[in-house]
Design a protein around this motif. Structure first.
Motif, PDB file in Angstrom:
ATOM      1  N   ASP A  49     -81.670 -10.947  32.895  1.00  0.00           N
ATOM      2  CA  ASP A  49     -81.155 -10.421  34.203  1.00  0.00           C
ATOM      3  C   ASP A  49     -81.223  -9.018  34.213  1.00  0.00           C
ATOM      4  OD1 ASP A  49     -80.860 -13.313  34.652  1.00  0.00           O
ATOM      5  OD2 ASP A  49     -78.431 -13.210  34.097  1.00  0.00           O
ATOM      6  N   ALA A  50     -80.527  -8.301  33.211  1.00  0.00           N
ATOM      7  CA  ALA A  50     -80.739  -6.845  33.317  1.00  0.00           C
ATOM      8  C   ALA A  50     -82.072  -6.320  33.470  1.00  0.00           C
ATOM      9  CB  ALA A  50     -80.179  -6.697  32.111  1.00  0.00           C
ATOM     10  N   MET A  51     -83.003  -6.970  32.558  1.00  0.00           N
ATOM     11  CA  MET A  51     -84.436  -6.371  33.022  1.00  0.00           C
ATOM     12  C   MET A  51     -85.078  -6.754  34.196  1.00  0.00           C
ATOM     13  SD  MET A  51     -87.558  -7.063  30.151  1.00  0.00           S
ATOM     14  CE  MET A  51     -87.707  -8.876  30.406  1.00  0.00           C
ATOM     15  N   LEU A  52     -84.552  -7.665  34.816  1.00  0.00           N
ATOM     16  CA  LEU A  52     -85.058  -8.014  36.035  1.00  0.00           C
ATOM     17  C   LEU A  52     -84.582  -6.917  37.105  1.00  0.00           C
ATOM     18  CD1 LEU A  52     -84.594 -11.847  37.001  1.00  0.00           C
ATOM     19  CD2 LEU A  52     -86.700 -10.655  36.891  1.00  0.00           C
ATOM     20  N   ASP A  53     -83.379  -6.457  36.887  1.00  0.00           N
ATOM     21  CA  ASP A  53     -82.788  -5.511  37.925  1.00  0.00           C
ATOM     22  C   ASP A  53     -83.050  -4.080  37.401  1.00  0.00           C
ATOM     23  OD1 ASP A  53     -81.541  -7.434  39.352  1.00  0.00           O
ATOM     24  OD2 ASP A  53     -79.613  -7.710  38.307  1.00  0.00           O
ATOM     25  N   SER A  54     -83.905  -3.691  36.295  1.00  0.00           N
ATOM     26  CA  SER A  54     -84.065  -2.464  36.055  1.00  0.00           C
ATOM     27  C   SER A  54     -85.505  -2.334  36.036  1.00  0.00           C
ATOM     28  CB  SER A  54     -83.652  -2.160  34.679  1.00  0.00           C
ATOM     29  OG  SER A  54     -83.987  -3.199  33.767  1.00  0.00           O
ATOM     30  N   ILE A  55     -86.311  -2.337  35.070  1.00  0.00           N
ATOM     31  CA  ILE A  55     -87.771  -2.305  34.993  1.00  0.00           C
ATOM     32  C   ILE A  55     -88.505  -3.097  35.698  1.00  0.00           C
ATOM     33  CG2 ILE A  55     -87.547  -1.250  32.638  1.00  0.00           C
ATOM     34  CD1 ILE A  55     -89.057  -3.669  31.650  1.00  0.00           C
ATOM     35  N   LEU A  56     -88.021  -4.456  36.018  1.00  0.00           N
ATOM     36  CA  LEU A  56     -88.984  -5.115  36.875  1.00  0.00           C
ATOM     37  C   LEU A  56     -88.782  -5.308  38.477  1.00  0.00           C
ATOM     38  CD1 LEU A  56     -89.111  -8.616  34.512  1.00  0.00           C
ATOM     39  CD2 LEU A  56     -90.735  -6.458  34.696  1.00  0.00           C
ATOM     40  N   LYS A  57     -87.616  -4.510  38.708  1.00  0.00           N
ATOM     41  CA  LYS A  57     -87.283  -4.308  40.287  1.00  0.00           C
ATOM     42  C   LYS A  57     -88.423  -4.327  41.273  1.00  0.00           C
ATOM     43  CE  LYS A  57     -83.242  -3.152  42.964  1.00  0.00           C
ATOM     44  NZ  LYS A  57     -81.955  -2.146  42.749  1.00  0.00           N
ATOM     45  N   GLU A  58     -89.216  -3.219  40.807  1.00  0.00           N
ATOM     46  CA  GLU A  58     -90.144  -2.948  41.870  1.00  0.00           C
ATOM     47  C   GLU A  58     -91.561  -3.128  41.436  1.00  0.00           C
ATOM     48  OE1 GLU A  58     -89.302  -1.998  44.730  1.00  0.00           O
ATOM     49  OE2 GLU A  58     -87.034  -1.988  44.288  1.00  0.00           O
ATOM     50  N   VAL A  59     -91.783  -3.937  40.605  1.00  0.00           N
ATOM     51  CA  VAL A  59     -93.193  -4.026  39.897  1.00  0.00           C
ATOM     52  C   VAL A  59     -93.691  -5.494  40.327  1.00  0.00           C
ATOM     53  CG1 VAL A  59     -94.319  -4.334  37.864  1.00  0.00           C
ATOM     54  CG2 VAL A  59     -92.535  -2.720  37.838  1.00  0.00           C
ATOM     55  N   ASN A  60     -94.875  -5.388  40.575  1.00  0.00           N
ATOM     56  CA  ASN A  60     -95.643  -6.638  40.747  1.00  0.00           C
ATOM     57  C   ASN A  60     -96.588  -7.072  39.699  1.00  0.00           C
ATOM     58  OD1 ASN A  60     -97.239  -9.007  41.855  1.00  0.00           O
ATOM     59  ND2 ASN A  60     -98.114  -7.841  43.711  1.00  0.00           N
ATOM     60  N   LEU A  61     -95.983  -8.167  38.889  1.00  0.00           N
ATOM     61  CA  LEU A  61     -96.506  -8.562  37.720  1.00  0.00           C
ATOM     62  C   LEU A  61     -97.738  -9.183  37.933  1.00  0.00           C
ATOM     63  CD1 LEU A  61     -93.453  -9.155  35.333  1.00  0.00           C
ATOM     64  CD2 LEU A  61     -94.872  -7.099  35.660  1.00  0.00           C
ATOM     65  N   GLU A  62     -98.223  -9.613  38.975  1.00  0.00           N
ATOM     66  CA  GLU A  62     -99.538 -10.392  39.294  1.00  0.00           C
ATOM     67  C   GLU A  62    -100.641  -9.675  39.279  1.00  0.00           C
ATOM     68  OE1 GLU A  62     -99.383 -13.556  42.322  1.00  0.00           O
ATOM     69  OE2 GLU A  62     -97.300 -13.198  42.504  1.00  0.00           O
ATOM     70  N   ASN A  63    -100.369  -8.245  39.110  1.00  0.00           N
ATOM     71  CA  ASN A  63    -101.462  -7.366  39.156  1.00  0.00           C
ATOM     72  C   ASN A  63    -102.021  -7.269  37.933  1.00  0.00           C
ATOM     73  OD1 ASN A  63    -101.426  -6.353  41.912  1.00  0.00           O
ATOM     74  ND2 ASN A  63     -99.599  -4.813  41.284  1.00  0.00           N
ATOM     75  N   PRO A  64    -103.220  -6.892  37.353  1.00  0.00           N
ATOM     76  CA  PRO A  64    -103.597  -6.914  36.273  1.00  0.00           C
ATOM     77  C   PRO A  64    -102.940  -5.802  35.171  1.00  0.00           C
ATOM     78  CG  PRO A  64    -105.488  -6.857  37.607  1.00  0.00           C
ATOM     79  CD  PRO A  64    -104.232  -6.658  38.259  1.00  0.00           C
ATOM     80  N   LEU A  65    -102.356  -6.099  34.120  1.00  0.00           N
ATOM     81  CA  LEU A  65    -101.791  -5.192  33.225  1.00  0.00           C
ATOM     82  C   LEU A  65    -102.324  -5.538  31.881  1.00  0.00           C
ATOM     83  CD1 LEU A  65     -98.260  -5.488  34.898  1.00  0.00           C
ATOM     84  CD2 LEU A  65     -99.776  -3.511  35.277  1.00  0.00           C
ATOM     85  N   GLU A  66    -102.242  -4.460  31.165  1.00  0.00           N
ATOM     86  CA  GLU A  66    -102.478  -4.679  29.575  1.00  0.00           C
ATOM     87  C   GLU A  66    -101.386  -4.716  28.864  1.00  0.00           C
ATOM     88  OE1 GLU A  66    -105.039  -1.437  28.304  1.00  0.00           O
ATOM     89  OE2 GLU A  66    -106.783  -1.953  29.490  1.00  0.00           O
ATOM     90  N   GLN A  67    -101.432  -5.429  27.803  1.00  0.00           N
ATOM     91  CA  GLN A  67    -100.360  -5.766  26.966  1.00  0.00           C
ATOM     92  C   GLN A  67     -99.243  -6.227  27.469  1.00  0.00           C
ATOM     93  OE1 GLN A  67    -100.663  -5.579  23.247  1.00  0.00           O
ATOM     94  NE2 GLN A  67    -102.791  -4.763  23.434  1.00  0.00           N
TER      95      GLN A  67
END
Length: 232
Positions: A49-67
């Motif tokens: 939950d904390a990770m969602l509200d911090s580092i993942l808040k504005e990130v679209n993880l459907e974009n290609p990302l390494e590692q």
């Protein structure tokens, strides 16, 4: 004439000397594992939950990302560690770890033993670990790698060889958790049940017989990475 090969000489590990095997090992390890389950999983969910509200808040993880899987697991551990330290003051019978090696499943003296992505380790006997493996799942239909860890690690007894509890995290990038659970249940040919204490979470359990390892209760955590602050 071919010279007969020498038998491989095996030695105990340091942890095996400090916390030696006892006649009651299986029962004691399983009792500890069951007693640590709710706390370990509660910290794991709240850290997500904390990770969602911090580092993942504005990130679209459907974009290609390494590692991505390694990054998510590392960040998840940092959040677990923060919660654990705040609530225990650094003094606890259970400690969270990242990339914790499972010495009981080592193959040879020099080979690197398998390591859990996340683990909660008993402070009184550090051979006992409550293991968690994590996989990025792009959609509920793409679960081959997730199932691979279930079958090749947990069901074989490589993971949780001394106790009977562990968890799989699916960092679900798209789709619904209920569909993921339906697919996992079908592929494993087993019933997934709601987990006690986590009825409001995307969280199920399955039970599996293993030989010679103890009977396994495996927790399946579908962590929907597209969720935001509505997390409970």
């Amino acid at each position: 004439m071919k010279r007969p090969s020498r038998p491989i000489q095996r030695y105990r590990t340091l942890s095996g000397m400090v916390w030696p095997t006892t006649p009651d090992e299986s029962r004691l390890a399983s009792d500890w594992s069951r007693s640590a389950t709710v706390q370990a999983l509660d910290w794991t969910w709240r850290a997500f939950d904390a990770m969602l509200d911090s580092i993942l808040k504005e990130v679209n993880l459907e974009n290609p990302l390494e590692q991505l899987e390694r990054d998510l697991t590392q960040s998840h551990f940092s959040e677990i560690q923060t919660i654990w330290a705040k609530e225990t003051g650094g003094f606890s019978s259970v400690r969270p770890h990242h990339e914790w090696p499972e010495m009981e499943s080592r193959i040879t003296a020099n080979a690197k033993p398998p390591a859990y992505d996340l683990a909660f380790v008993c402070d009184e006997n550090r051979r006992w670990a409550w293991p968690i493996e994590a996989k990025v799942v792009k959609s509920p239909g793409r679960i081959s790698e997730y199932l691979g860890d279930v079958r090749n690690k947990f069901l074989t007894g490589i993971a949780a060889p001394l106790s009977g509890d562990g968890a799989m995290i699916a960092y679900l990038l798209a789709g619904e958790a209920v569909t993921l659970f339906e697919n996992v249940s079908r592929e494993l040919s087993c019933l997934l049940q709601t987990a006690d204490g986590f009825a409001q979470r995307a969280h199920r359990t399955s039970d599996h017989d293993r030989t010679p390892a103890p009977r396994l209760r495996l927790h399946h955590l579908a962590m929907e990475c597209s969720r935001r602050s509505e997390a409970k």
